[in-house]
Design an enzyme around this catalytic site. Structure first.
Site, short mmCIF file in Angstrom:
data_model
loop_
_atom_site.label_atom_id
_atom_site.label_comp_id
_atom_site.label_asym_id
_atom_site.label_seq_id
_atom_site.Cartn_x
_atom_site.Cartn_y
_atom_site.Cartn_z
N HIS A 37 14.66 4.03 6.02
CA HIS A 37 14.66 5.19 6.78
C HIS A 37 16.44 6.01 6.12
O HIS A 37 16.50 6.70 5.70
CB HIS A 37 14.24 6.24 6.86
N LYS A 151 11.93 0.02 -2.14
CA LYS A 151 10.51 -0.01 -2.11
C LYS A 151 9.26 -0.05 -3.03
O LYS A 151 8.59 -0.86 -3.27
CB LYS A 151 11.16 -0.67 -0.55
#
Ligand code: PAF
Length: 287
Positions: A37, A151
């Site tokens: 993140h 991802k």
């Protein structure tokens, strides 16, 4: 770093920033932040003057038997990480703010072309939930740019298509997957793995790399080649102790099944280790 807890403060802050000529990049998250993140935030900082991150665990994208209740909520640690990563504001809406009439009354956004296969096949309604919350957050934040991890490759494509189909004036950016030193893609759900599962989990990346090497060495001359490679990878996952959901080789651009002479491909995997469902992927560019 500002903590924006209401739509009003988000809108006032955004308005002032835009008035001063600032551009805005947005990183939507469900919290429990890891290095993956923080890479998104780092990338967002290169795109715009101000970076807004949202933290919201969206019930609409969880199936009835999924981990909504146990999904890790770690707000104060997340805030510290975002402050250190240079985010300008964190928006933390509540479910009452996001879905005031409840989930069953909610208008939704659906991207039918690629939502019902791959992860969508075993998680019915998941991408409707993702597209709906991301569209709502886009309308709340009104960013110039939005940043997502590769991802969740299918999610990224769903959001790109939604933005295109609904003519949203937002540039969508995909950022490469962040991995642990043994290759495991970073994910909040890795926290569900016990020690031995955590060691096993790195095999997903090994299987992806082996398929990638085979494609680079032998090319993809026919759909039979593709099917054979998918089956071999499934076998390798089983041998490593996984229960594979799918291994699929697709076109990067639109996730259509790979065909002979396609050059920009992606190998996508979803597999269970015990009760934990892990996903990963690897892009392959041929020729
Ligand atoms: O990838 C996620 O964390 C979520 O699916 C997202 C994009 C924040 C929507 O809830």
């Amino acid at each position: 770093m500002l903590h924006l807890e209401s739509l009003e403060t988000l809108r006032t802050t955004r308005k002032a920033w835009v008035k001063s000529g600032a551009s805005i990049a947005f990183v939507p998250t469900m919290g429990n932040l890891h290095q993956g993140h923080l890479r998104l935030v780092e990338h967002a900082r290169t795109l715009a003057d101000k970076v807004i991150v949202s933290i919201y665990v969206n019930p609409m994208q969880f199936g009835a038997n999924e981990d909504l209740d146990s999904y890790p909520r770690t707000l104060s640690a997340d805030m510290e990480k975002l402050k250190a990563a240079g985010a300008d504001a964190v928006f933390t809406p509540t479910t009452e703010m996001v879905y005031p009439r409840g989930l069953s009354e909610q208008t939704f956004v659906e991207v039918p072309r690629i939502s019902n296969e791959l992860c969508g096949a075993s998680r019915p309604g998941h991408f409707r939930g993702v597209a709906t919350i991301v569209c709502k957050l886009f309308n709340m934040v009104q960013p110039d740019h939005a940043v997502f991890g590769k991802k969740d490759y299918q999610q990224l494509l769903v959001i790109r298509l939604m933005a295109e189909d609904l003519s949203l004036p937002i540039n969508i950016h995909g950022v490469n997957t962040e991995r642990a030193s043994d290759g495991l893609a970073l994910s909040s759900r890795n926290g569900y793995l016990n020690d031995s599962q955590r060691q096993q989990a790195a095999q997903i990346y090994a299987v992806l790399q082996s398929a990638q090497q085979a494609m680079l060495k032998h090319g993809v001359a026919s759909t039979e080649d593709v099917r054979r490679l998918e089956q071999e990878s499934q076998q390798q996952l089983k041998a490593a102790g996984f229960t594979p959901d799918y291994v699929s080789i697709r076109r990067q651009q639109d996730l259509a099944p790979a065909a002979a002479n396609d050059t920009a491909l992606v190998i996508l995997v979803a597999a269970y280790l015990g009760k934990t469902r892990l996903i990963d992927n690897l892009e392959v560019t041929l020729g």
